[in-house]
Design an enzyme around this catalytic site. Sequence first.
Site, PDB file in Angstrom:
ATOM      1  N   ARG A 282     -24.071  -8.239   1.750  1.00  0.00           N
ATOM      2  CA  ARG A 282     -23.130  -9.487   2.436  1.00  0.00           C
ATOM      3  C   ARG A 282     -23.968  -9.992   2.804  1.00  0.00           C
ATOM      4  O   ARG A 282     -24.945  -9.563   4.338  1.00  0.00           O
ATOM      5  CB  ARG A 282     -21.833  -8.902   2.915  1.00  0.00           C
ATOM      6  CG  ARG A 282     -21.260  -8.467   1.380  1.00  0.00           C
ATOM      7  CD  ARG A 282     -19.645  -8.302   2.164  1.00  0.00           C
ATOM      8  NE  ARG A 282     -18.994  -6.855   0.809  1.00  0.00           N
ATOM      9  CZ  ARG A 282     -17.864  -7.469   1.469  1.00  0.00           C
ATOM     10  NH1 ARG A 282     -16.888  -8.113   2.403  1.00  0.00           N
ATOM     11  NH2 ARG A 282     -17.289  -6.651   0.212  1.00  0.00           N
TER      12      ARG A 282
ATOM     13  N   GLY B 223      -7.778  -6.018   3.994  1.00  0.00           N
ATOM     14  CA  GLY B 223      -9.013  -6.408   4.611  1.00  0.00           C
ATOM     15  C   GLY B 223      -9.417  -5.807   5.648  1.00  0.00           C
ATOM     16  O   GLY B 223      -9.439  -6.494   6.711  1.00  0.00           O
ATOM     17  N   GLY B 224      -9.035  -4.515   5.534  1.00  0.00           N
ATOM     18  CA  GLY B 224      -9.427  -3.949   6.553  1.00  0.00           C
ATOM     19  C   GLY B 224      -8.644  -4.335   7.931  1.00  0.00           C
ATOM     20  O   GLY B 224      -8.698  -3.444   9.328  1.00  0.00           O
TER      21      GLY B 224
ATOM     22  N   ARG C 143      -6.812  -8.117  -7.604  1.00  0.00           N
ATOM     23  CA  ARG C 143      -7.448  -9.121  -8.226  1.00  0.00           C
ATOM     24  C   ARG C 143      -8.860  -8.751  -8.283  1.00  0.00           C
ATOM     25  O   ARG C 143      -9.143  -7.938  -8.300  1.00  0.00           O
ATOM     26  CB  ARG C 143      -7.628 -10.473  -6.544  1.00  0.00           C
ATOM     27  CG  ARG C 143      -8.060  -8.772  -5.602  1.00  0.00           C
ATOM     28  CD  ARG C 143      -8.258  -9.286  -4.040  1.00  0.00           C
ATOM     29  NE  ARG C 143      -8.352  -8.729  -3.472  1.00  0.00           N
ATOM     30  CZ  ARG C 143      -9.153  -8.348  -3.174  1.00  0.00           C
ATOM     31  NH1 ARG C 143     -10.525  -8.559  -3.366  1.00  0.00           N
ATOM     32  NH2 ARG C 143      -9.060  -6.999  -1.646  1.00  0.00           N
TER      33      ARG C 143
ATOM     34  N   LYS D  85       0.981  -0.994  -0.067  1.00  0.00           N
ATOM     35  CA  LYS D  85       0.483   0.343  -0.398  1.00  0.00           C
ATOM     36  C   LYS D  85       1.133   0.856   0.135  1.00  0.00           C
ATOM     37  O   LYS D  85       0.235   2.412  -0.449  1.00  0.00           O
ATOM     38  CB  LYS D  85      -0.557   0.298   1.093  1.00  0.00           C
ATOM     39  CG  LYS D  85      -2.207  -0.854   1.341  1.00  0.00           C
ATOM     40  CD  LYS D  85      -2.495  -1.516   2.013  1.00  0.00           C
ATOM     41  CE  LYS D  85      -3.630   0.148   3.437  1.00  0.00           C
ATOM     42  NZ  LYS D  85      -4.447  -0.864   3.811  1.00  0.00           N
TER      43      LYS D  85
ATOM     44  N   GLU E 292      -1.394   7.989   7.623  1.00  0.00           N
ATOM     45  CA  GLU E 292      -2.020   9.274   6.643  1.00  0.00           C
ATOM     46  C   GLU E 292      -3.151   9.954   7.300  1.00  0.00           C
ATOM     47  O   GLU E 292      -3.721  10.107   8.477  1.00  0.00           O
ATOM     48  CB  GLU E 292      -3.328   8.642   5.709  1.00  0.00           C
ATOM     49  CG  GLU E 292      -2.939   8.635   4.339  1.00  0.00           C
ATOM     50  CD  GLU E 292      -3.928   7.228   3.511  1.00  0.00           C
ATOM     51  OE1 GLU E 292      -3.596   6.738   2.765  1.00  0.00           O
ATOM     52  OE2 GLU E 292      -4.915   6.686   3.940  1.00  0.00           O
TER      53      GLU E 292
ATOM     54  N   LYS F 172      -1.275   3.079   8.808  1.00  0.00           N
ATOM     55  CA  LYS F 172      -1.409   1.391   8.167  1.00  0.00           C
ATOM     56  C   LYS F 172      -0.386   0.717   7.227  1.00  0.00           C
ATOM     57  O   LYS F 172       1.129   1.637   7.387  1.00  0.00           O
ATOM     58  CB  LYS F 172      -2.287   2.185   6.345  1.00  0.00           C
ATOM     59  CG  LYS F 172      -3.348   2.715   6.584  1.00  0.00           C
ATOM     60  CD  LYS F 172      -4.501   3.034   4.947  1.00  0.00           C
ATOM     61  CE  LYS F 172      -5.155   3.583   5.806  1.00  0.00           C
ATOM     62  NZ  LYS F 172      -5.459   3.784   3.975  1.00  0.00           N
TER      63      LYS F 172
ATOM     64  N   GLU G  78      -6.269   3.136  -2.217  1.00  0.00           N
ATOM     65  CA  GLU G  78      -5.319   1.484  -2.875  1.00  0.00           C
ATOM     66  C   GLU G  78      -5.865   1.131  -3.870  1.00  0.00           C
ATOM     67  O   GLU G  78      -7.090   1.086  -3.537  1.00  0.00           O
ATOM     68  CB  GLU G  78      -5.605   0.120  -1.402  1.00  0.00           C
ATOM     69  CG  GLU G  78      -6.467   0.337  -1.075  1.00  0.00           C
ATOM     70  CD  GLU G  78      -6.278  -1.362  -0.291  1.00  0.00           C
ATOM     71  OE1 GLU G  78      -5.479  -1.893  -0.350  1.00  0.00           O
ATOM     72  OE2 GLU G  78      -7.160  -1.972   0.358  1.00  0.00           O
TER      73      GLU G  78
HETATM   74  P1  ADP Z   1      -7.496  -2.336   3.812  1.00  0.00           P
HETATM   75  O1  ADP Z   1      -6.731  -2.359   2.294  1.00  0.00           O
HETATM   76  O2  ADP Z   1      -7.339  -3.186   4.870  1.00  0.00           O
HETATM   77  O3  ADP Z   1      -8.640  -2.418   2.369  1.00  0.00           O
HETATM   78  P2  ADP Z   1      -7.888   0.260   2.701  1.00  0.00           P
HETATM   79  O4  ADP Z   1      -7.220   1.313   2.813  1.00  0.00           O
HETATM   80  O5  ADP Z   1      -8.226   0.046   1.109  1.00  0.00           O
HETATM   81  O6  ADP Z   1      -7.537  -1.169   3.760  1.00  0.00           O
HETATM   82  O7  ADP Z   1      -9.270   0.933   3.708  1.00  0.00           O
HETATM   83  C1  ADP Z   1     -10.632   0.254   4.265  1.00  0.00           C
HETATM   84  C2  ADP Z   1     -11.367   1.380   4.911  1.00  0.00           C
HETATM   85  O8  ADP Z   1     -10.386   1.944   5.883  1.00  0.00           O
HETATM   86  C3  ADP Z   1     -11.331   2.280   3.311  1.00  0.00           C
HETATM   87  O9  ADP Z   1     -12.306   2.287   2.737  1.00  0.00           O
HETATM   88  C4  ADP Z   1     -12.387   3.298   4.742  1.00  0.00           C
HETATM   89  O10 ADP Z   1     -13.055   3.245   4.919  1.00  0.00           O
HETATM   90  C5  ADP Z   1     -11.034   3.614   6.023  1.00  0.00           C
HETATM   91  N1  ADP Z   1     -10.173   4.624   5.335  1.00  0.00           N
HETATM   92  C6  ADP Z   1      -8.763   4.005   4.551  1.00  0.00           C
HETATM   93  N2  ADP Z   1      -7.782   5.030   4.667  1.00  0.00           N
HETATM   94  C7  ADP Z   1      -8.757   6.185   5.381  1.00  0.00           C
HETATM   95  C8  ADP Z   1      -8.851   7.508   5.657  1.00  0.00           C
HETATM   96  N3  ADP Z   1      -7.014   8.055   5.270  1.00  0.00           N
HETATM   97  N4  ADP Z   1      -9.563   8.431   6.098  1.00  0.00           N
HETATM   98  C9  ADP Z   1     -10.503   7.874   6.323  1.00  0.00           C
HETATM   99  N5  ADP Z   1     -10.933   6.765   6.562  1.00  0.00           N
HETATM  100  C10 ADP Z   1      -9.943   6.290   6.178  1.00  0.00           C
END
Ligand code: ADP
Length: 466
Positions: free
Chosen positions: A338, A164-165, A292, A116, A200, A158, A288
């Site tokens: 879901r 996966g959150g 897939r 990421k 971030e 992060k 990100e």
């Molecule tokens: P993952 O790779 O675990 O799915 P992501 O980076 O895609 O993580 O982020 C998943 C979720 O986390 C996003 O959809 C959002 O809800 C929250 N999120 C991530 N980054 C931010 C941010 N900079 N500000 C607010 N929410 C965020």
Amino acid sequence: MFEKILIANRGEIALRVVRACRELGVRTVAVYSTADRDSAVVRLADEAVCIGPPESRLSYLNAPAIVEAARRTGAQAVHPGYGFLSEDADFAEICADNGLVFVGPPPEVMSALGDKSRARVLMGAAGLPLPPGSLETLGTAERARAVAEEIGYPVIIKGAAGGGGRGMAVVWSERDFTEAYERTRIAAQAAFGDDRVYVERYLAQARHVEVQVLCDGYGNGVHLGTRDCSVQRRHQKLVEEGPAPALSGSTLDALAETALRGALSAGYTGAGTFEFLVDEAERFHFIEINCRIQVEHPVTEMITGVDLVHEQLHIAGGVPLRLRQSDVRINGVALECRVNVEDPARNFLPTPGRLTRFAPPSGPFTRVDTHGYPGYQVGPYYDSLLAKVVVWAPERDLALSRMERALHEFDVAGPGVHTTIPFVRRVLDDAAFRKGRYSTALVERLLAPADPPDVSAPHAPSSRTS
Ligand code: ADP
């Protein structure tokens, strides 16, 4: 096109791929753990090979066993689905070394974009707007805290290898930073074997909007519109829709074009998703890339008429992209809910058990992707996703009532078994959701005060990464 492929996954997505293959005249090899011996995919695939005991590590993550199954059955390619090995560049490399086509981007692209932090740097260089934050992963907490200070609170920490959150923590003030930073690093190391993290700006009222792209190996690519996936609990999606509602046409176009530009600049191939956060002023920020097929891909299939798994297989087989941008038309609205085997009243605790009743909805413009059946034993080993209910309608209001009708029809029960159906019905009833004006804060609001928001809390491991 391939004659035979192996599907390195389970559950509804394995079935989804089996279906695509049958439609294309491609023979299929399912692999399964002993816990999935009685699964629908084992019955429907042309061949099935047991690759190990229930633990994922010994079966669905067991690369040598999967490659050996492919060799023994003469499969030419491996479709990894989502989760498990789908974003594992080493696995893609192992496939290539064994003469197998991995259905996904090349390993080097996947390892660059799957990280990421690296993806952030690459996409920033390609001109994609990023949330304010560090461009590199950070070392000492001291240094990271200085970066956070510069960005301004709240911030989100992060894991570079996260997904996966998981591996993220929101920090609201400097006071809590150092502890959260160390905790996230330790958690990232434990979950992903990699403690690199970055920081971030946390955009608290943002919407999660993503763009589906398809690119071939010859420099051609198309975007297939947007999906709003803001309905999330602990960063895990529960309800998705497309196109993203209540955004101007120019924002939707800009998002789609930006994503495609990013994909082409990175040499992306296959189906991919570019995720963005969109703030109240409709400014968007790249977060990100998912390299897939995603859980929510049917939303896009419903509004474009494009079968994304067919396209993945054609691209992996070396066929030039069969679509031009002018062929892609966004038509109507699709919603996906879901259905997880979890108890919303007990903090979404998984509630495995046998399904004594299982009658999913059907009817007009209603699609259910599920591996469930009456008598199916939901085990404790894997992701709790049981079904995806997807509806289409020419307009959003009708899509909402169609989804309510479908969820009302869904008859699923078993001793001790609970599902997220009652909760997603609450989401559909919410006034802000109905207006299409909601953010990633929606679920927390619905759960308060019974289940106070704690976006940084760890939760059960999941193979779901979208
Ligand atoms: P993952 O790779 O675990 O799915 P992501 O980076 O895609 O993580 O982020 C998943 C979720 O986390 C996003 O959809 C959002 O809800 C929250 N999120 C991530 N980054 C931010 C941010 N900079 N500000 C607010 N929410 C965020």
